[in-house]
Design a protein around this motif. Sequence first.
Motif, mmCIF file in Angstrom:
data_model
loop_
_atom_site.group_PDB
_atom_site.id
_atom_site.type_symbol
_atom_site.label_atom_id
_atom_site.label_comp_id
_atom_site.label_asym_id
_atom_site.label_seq_id
_atom_site.Cartn_x
_atom_site.Cartn_y
_atom_site.Cartn_z
ATOM 1 N N ASP A 16 100.274 45.951 80.632
ATOM 2 C CA ASP A 16 99.728 47.020 81.474
ATOM 3 C C ASP A 16 99.311 48.174 80.566
ATOM 4 O OD1 ASP A 16 101.971 48.715 80.875
ATOM 5 O OD2 ASP A 16 103.093 47.859 82.532
ATOM 6 N N LEU A 17 98.882 49.263 81.171
ATOM 7 C CA LEU A 17 98.481 50.444 80.404
ATOM 8 C C LEU A 17 99.291 51.670 80.820
ATOM 9 C CD1 LEU A 17 94.604 50.019 80.151
ATOM 10 C CD2 LEU A 17 96.257 50.037 78.280
ATOM 11 N N THR A 18 100.530 51.473 81.231
ATOM 12 C CA THR A 18 101.376 52.556 81.689
ATOM 13 C C THR A 18 102.312 53.007 80.578
ATOM 14 O OG1 THR A 18 101.304 51.658 83.920
ATOM 15 C CG2 THR A 18 103.033 53.258 83.448
ATOM 16 N N VAL A 28 87.607 62.018 73.205
ATOM 17 C CA VAL A 28 87.076 62.159 71.844
ATOM 18 C C VAL A 28 86.288 63.470 71.721
ATOM 19 C CG1 VAL A 28 85.505 61.138 70.138
ATOM 20 C CG2 VAL A 28 87.114 59.686 71.405
ATOM 21 N N ALA A 29 85.549 63.834 72.750
ATOM 22 C CA ALA A 29 84.815 65.102 72.746
ATOM 23 C C ALA A 29 85.784 66.285 72.715
ATOM 24 C CB ALA A 29 83.893 65.187 73.958
ATOM 25 N N LEU A 30 86.896 66.192 73.460
ATOM 26 C CA LEU A 30 87.916 67.249 73.432
ATOM 27 C C LEU A 30 88.503 67.404 72.034
ATOM 28 C CD1 LEU A 30 90.127 66.712 76.613
ATOM 29 C CD2 LEU A 30 88.687 68.681 76.084
ATOM 30 N N ASP A 50 98.800 56.480 83.369
ATOM 31 C CA ASP A 50 98.029 55.238 83.373
ATOM 32 C C ASP A 50 96.855 55.433 82.414
ATOM 33 O OD1 ASP A 50 96.511 52.983 83.824
ATOM 34 O OD2 ASP A 50 96.240 53.349 85.974
ATOM 35 N N LEU A 51 96.955 54.796 81.257
ATOM 36 C CA LEU A 51 95.917 54.966 80.240
ATOM 37 C C LEU A 51 94.557 54.464 80.704
ATOM 38 C CD1 LEU A 51 97.980 53.979 77.070
ATOM 39 C CD2 LEU A 51 97.498 56.279 77.964
ATOM 40 N N ALA A 52 94.521 53.608 81.724
ATOM 41 C CA ALA A 52 93.248 53.139 82.274
ATOM 42 C C ALA A 52 92.469 54.298 82.900
ATOM 43 C CB ALA A 52 93.473 52.029 83.302
ATOM 44 N N GLN A 53 93.161 55.390 83.246
ATOM 45 C CA GLN A 53 92.517 56.557 83.860
ATOM 46 C C GLN A 53 91.948 57.536 82.834
ATOM 47 O OE1 GLN A 53 92.119 56.675 87.239
ATOM 48 N NE2 GLN A 53 92.972 54.623 87.051
ATOM 49 N N VAL A 54 92.200 57.293 81.548
ATOM 50 C CA VAL A 54 91.727 58.194 80.499
ATOM 51 C C VAL A 54 90.241 57.959 80.245
ATOM 52 C CG1 VAL A 54 91.953 58.857 78.061
ATOM 53 C CG2 VAL A 54 94.000 58.298 79.403
ATOM 54 N N ASN A 55 89.459 59.024 80.314
ATOM 55 C CA ASN A 55 88.046 58.962 79.970
ATOM 56 C C ASN A 55 87.975 59.105 78.447
ATOM 57 O OD1 ASN A 55 85.391 59.702 79.272
ATOM 58 N ND2 ASN A 55 85.037 60.593 81.294
ATOM 59 N N THR A 104 90.120 58.513 66.849
ATOM 60 C CA THR A 104 88.711 58.143 66.945
ATOM 61 C C THR A 104 88.495 57.302 68.193
ATOM 62 O OG1 THR A 104 88.933 56.058 65.738
ATOM 63 C CG2 THR A 104 88.554 58.055 64.414
ATOM 64 N N GLN A 105 87.255 57.230 68.656
ATOM 65 C CA GLN A 105 86.977 56.451 69.859
ATOM 66 C C GLN A 105 87.332 54.978 69.655
ATOM 67 O OE1 GLN A 105 83.659 57.594 72.212
ATOM 68 N NE2 GLN A 105 83.138 55.492 72.747
ATOM 69 N N ASP A 106 86.917 54.401 68.527
ATOM 70 C CA ASP A 106 87.254 52.996 68.268
ATOM 71 C C ASP A 106 88.760 52.806 68.159
ATOM 72 O OD1 ASP A 106 84.577 52.299 68.308
ATOM 73 O OD2 ASP A 106 84.381 52.192 66.119
ATOM 74 N N GLY A 107 89.435 53.760 67.519
ATOM 75 C CA GLY A 107 90.878 53.668 67.361
ATOM 76 C C GLY A 107 91.615 53.742 68.690
ATOM 77 N N ILE A 108 91.155 54.612 69.584
ATOM 78 C CA ILE A 108 91.781 54.737 70.904
ATOM 79 C C ILE A 108 91.566 53.459 71.698
ATOM 80 C CG2 ILE A 108 91.708 55.967 73.106
ATOM 81 C CD1 ILE A 108 90.922 58.493 71.416
ATOM 82 N N HIS A 109 90.335 52.936 71.692
ATOM 83 C CA HIS A 109 90.066 51.690 72.408
ATOM 84 C C HIS A 109 90.929 50.554 71.854
ATOM 85 C CE1 HIS A 109 86.943 52.811 75.183
ATOM 86 N NE2 HIS A 109 86.186 53.340 74.225
ATOM 87 N N ALA A 110 91.036 50.455 70.528
ATOM 88 C CA ALA A 110 91.849 49.393 69.918
ATOM 89 C C ALA A 110 93.319 49.548 70.293
ATOM 90 C CB ALA A 110 91.681 49.410 68.394
ATOM 91 N N LEU A 111 93.830 50.768 70.259
ATOM 92 C CA LEU A 111 95.218 51.015 70.640
ATOM 93 C C LEU A 111 95.461 50.611 72.086
ATOM 94 C CD1 LEU A 111 98.070 52.282 70.415
ATOM 95 C CD2 LEU A 111 96.994 54.492 70.866
ATOM 96 N N PHE A 112 94.595 51.036 73.001
ATOM 97 C CA PHE A 112 94.770 50.703 74.414
ATOM 98 C C PHE A 112 94.720 49.190 74.626
ATOM 99 C CE2 PHE A 112 93.249 54.951 76.510
ATOM 100 C CZ PHE A 112 94.209 55.651 75.789
#
Length: 153
Positions: free
Chosen positions: A30-32, A92-94, A82-87, A13-21
């Motif tokens: 970092d986000l690597t 989530v749309a994918l 680099d997870l910072a590059q993930v849209n 989920t979008q919230d779950g991905i943001h929380a994980l990152f």
Amino acid sequence: MEPIIVGQAQPLTQDGIHALFEQYRQRFGDLTVHELGLYDEYAILSRTAPDAPDKVDRYDFRGGFKPSGIRTQRLPGTGEVDLAQVNVPALVALIADAPRLVGVPDGTIGHVLLADGGKGPTINVYVYDRDQTGGGYLRATLGGDVWQVNPAN
């Protein structure tokens, strides 16, 4: 170090991905990642070992990070993501559209893999049919642009 548990993980989920990152950034600075697998209620990941660049350390994420298994050899030619590059909204749309795109509209997401197998970082979304006997997958850029669809059998 004991994992900090903040509730049920929902990495698809979008919230779950943001929380994980965010928790990843707090834990590792970092986000690597070497690779990151997102599942419905957990994630698994590997990151390059800080003292051995040819090795990776593995972790489970279920609301917090916990070392998992032994340190393994890094596959030659693989890169970092680099997870910072993930849209994240595009990811989530994918996830939402992948069943239709691979031809299993009532299918379920098996998992999502973010990795660089040597040709640049990609998002792979794996879809299974209702019986979990077949399915397909798609590949996309970190920005969410689909460049390969392997339809269900």
